[in-house]
Motif scaffolding. Structure first.
Motif, PDB file in Angstrom:
ATOM      1  N   SER A  15       0.832  -1.206   0.000  1.00 36.80           N
ATOM      2  CA  SER A  15       0.000   0.000   0.000  1.00 36.80           C
ATOM      3  C   SER A  15       0.870   1.261   0.000  1.00 36.80           C
ATOM      4  O   SER A  15       2.062   1.229   0.353  1.00 36.80           O
ATOM      5  N   ILE A  16       0.246   2.376  -0.368  1.00 43.73           N
ATOM      6  CA  ILE A  16       0.935   3.668  -0.320  1.00 43.73           C
ATOM      7  C   ILE A  16       1.344   3.974   1.117  1.00 43.73           C
ATOM      8  O   ILE A  16       2.431   4.522   1.360  1.00 43.73           O
ATOM      9  N   LYS A  17       0.517   3.620   2.092  1.00 42.44           N
ATOM     10  CA  LYS A  17       0.830   3.850   3.493  1.00 42.44           C
ATOM     11  C   LYS A  17       2.110   3.120   3.905  1.00 42.44           C
ATOM     12  O   LYS A  17       2.964   3.671   4.616  1.00 42.44           O
ATOM     13  N   THR A  18       2.244   1.884   3.418  1.00 41.99           N
ATOM     14  CA  THR A  18       3.450   1.120   3.753  1.00 41.99           C
ATOM     15  C   THR A  18       4.685   1.758   3.146  1.00 41.99           C
ATOM     16  O   THR A  18       5.743   1.858   3.786  1.00 41.99           O
ATOM     17  N   VAL A  19       4.565   2.228   1.904  1.00 41.61           N
ATOM     18  CA  VAL A  19       5.692   2.921   1.276  1.00 41.61           C
ATOM     19  C   VAL A  19       6.072   4.146   2.100  1.00 41.61           C
ATOM     20  O   VAL A  19       7.253   4.408   2.364  1.00 41.61           O
ATOM     21  N   SER A  20       5.080   4.901   2.527  1.00 45.20           N
ATOM     22  CA  SER A  20       5.334   6.099   3.334  1.00 45.20           C
ATOM     23  C   SER A  20       6.016   5.743   4.645  1.00 45.20           C
ATOM     24  O   SER A  20       6.936   6.440   5.095  1.00 45.20           O
ATOM     25  N   ASN A  21       5.581   4.639   5.269  1.00 49.58           N
ATOM     26  CA  ASN A  21       6.199   4.214   6.524  1.00 49.58           C
ATOM     27  C   ASN A  21       7.668   3.846   6.334  1.00 49.58           C
ATOM     28  O   ASN A  21       8.508   4.140   7.186  1.00 49.58           O
ATOM     29  N   PRO A  27       9.563   2.051  12.489  1.00 49.67           N
ATOM     30  CA  PRO A  27      10.319   0.883  12.950  1.00 49.67           C
ATOM     31  C   PRO A  27       9.634  -0.467  12.729  1.00 49.67           C
ATOM     32  O   PRO A  27      10.307  -1.479  12.554  1.00 49.67           O
ATOM     33  N   HIS A  28       8.300  -0.521  12.759  1.00 48.57           N
ATOM     34  CA  HIS A  28       7.619  -1.812  12.749  1.00 48.57           C
ATOM     35  C   HIS A  28       7.267  -2.244  11.323  1.00 48.57           C
ATOM     36  O   HIS A  28       6.095  -2.441  10.971  1.00 48.57           O
ATOM     37  N   ILE A  29       8.287  -2.410  10.517  1.00 48.55           N
ATOM     38  CA  ILE A  29       8.135  -2.891   9.137  1.00 48.55           C
ATOM     39  C   ILE A  29       8.955  -4.165   8.998  1.00 48.55           C
ATOM     40  O   ILE A  29      10.121  -4.217   9.408  1.00 48.55           O
ATOM     41  N   ARG A  30       8.344  -5.209   8.421  1.00 50.12           N
ATOM     42  CA  ARG A  30       9.084  -6.450   8.247  1.00 50.12           C
ATOM     43  C   ARG A  30      10.274  -6.236   7.319  1.00 50.12           C
ATOM     44  O   ARG A  30      10.161  -5.511   6.314  1.00 50.12           O
TER      45      ARG A  30
END
Length: 339
Positions: A15-21, A27-30
């Motif tokens: 998702s776009i949100k994941t890209v932004s994160n 920190p909480h990204i696999r």
């Protein structure tokens, strides 16, 4: 057309949100997800829009480094260290120079101008301000971390070096190698607080502890700590006719200038005269002979100061009492003190 968040999200399958994160270092990204997004960013050539991020977060991702003139090599190398450390936090650095001779008023004007450039915080190496001027820094619009040896116990975090102990260690290094008449170059008449005053104090403490006489002929005051100052001060000592067997330059540039004059006068380094400097500049490894010096912990100063500033920016408030840190130093022995 320039790549967008949608392009990166489509290519990486998130998702776009994941890209932004990922871009904002959430920190909480696999790890596998982060790697996939970073690969898509590299493939598409996507570049985050700093202006848009600023509007969302209220932060610019910019900090200021306010230092004396960059032609003083110590501050040039300190700036390089700060740039390297800041990049690890995703920060860009604007460098502001304080011109020598501007006095406290001119220095404060330079600081105020730097803080108006939309930075999130500033590292400030104080040049001429005194403790009584520190109150003017309390109302700074962004967090400050102070560097240098002018203001202690001030209104902001302060990171500096152990000037007295390091200067004492430099002098003791010469005494341990047989020196009994040590010239000290770089003192400033009447200065107590500040690099010159503190290093002179360490020098005198070492002499006193060893039972050696302080000879004012070996400690000519003056200079702004460039090579030319070291050459001039060394010439003044030679012209007095006072005997000496070692030289402590209050910074490396002064020591290098002094070595040149000694060699021109037929004094061999280290056979006739031992020489030590202070700062561990890169060029000290390549002088002839290579210069013994004090590593004052410049990289540690940069790391600690940037870390403190990042913490203060994140706190969005006072965040506790100001911290005062003196980083460790070490003597770096090279050819100029090896007989």
């Amino acid at each position: 057309m320039a790549a967008t968040l949608h392009d990166v999200a489509r290519l990486s399958g998130v998702s776009i949100k994941t890209v932004s994160n990922v871009i904002n270092d959430y920190p909480h990204i696999r790890p596998e997800t982060r790697a996939r997004v970073e690969a898509a960013i590299a493939e598409t050539g996507y570049r985050p829009n700093r202006a848009a991020r600023t509007l969302r977060s209220g932060r610019t991702g910019l900090i200021s480094l306010i230092i004396p003139e960059l032609k003083n090599v110590y501050f040039a190398e300190l700036a390089d260290d700060v740039l390297t450390v800041a990049a690890e936090y995703g920060l860009a650095v604007l460098i502001e120079q304080i011109r020598g001779g501007s006095g406290p008023a001119g220095e404060l004007a330079a600081v105020e101008a730097a803080l108006r450039r939309g930075v999130d915080g500033a590292l400030y190496s104080v040049l001429d301000l005194r403790d009584e001027d520190a109150a003017s820094l309390q109302d700074a619009p962004v967090p400050l971390v102070l560097l240098g040896e002018r203001i202690f116990g001030g209104p902001a975090d302060h990171v500096t070096m152990q000037n007295v102990d390091a200067a004492r260690a430099a002098t003791e290094h010469l005494i341990a190698r047989g020196a009994t008449r040590i010239a000290a170059l770089g003192s400033h008449e009447g200065e107590v607080v500040g690099s010159a005053g503190l290093r002179l104090r360490g020098y005198r403490e070492a002499l006193e502890a060893a039972g050696l006489e302080f000879d004012p002929r070996l400690v000519p005051p003056g200079g702004t700590w460039f090579r030319s100052d070291g050459a001039r001060l060394m010439t003044e000592v030679l012209e007095t006719g006072a005997p000496f067997d070692a030289v402590f330059g209050f910074n490396d540039a002064v020591a290098i200038g002094a070595m040149r004059v000694l060699q021109e006068a037929g004094r061999r380094v280290p056979d006739d005269v031992l020489v030590i400097g202070f700062d561990d500049l890169d060029e000290t490894r390549y002088t002839q002979p290579a210069l013994t010096t004090i590593d004052p912990g410049r990289r540690r100063i940069a790391e600690t100061a940037v870390k403190f500033l990042v913490e203060r920016i994140a706190a969005e408030g006072p965040g506790g009492a100001p911290r005062e840190i003196e980083v460790p130093f070490r003597v770096v022995e090279r050819e100029s003190t090896r007989r």
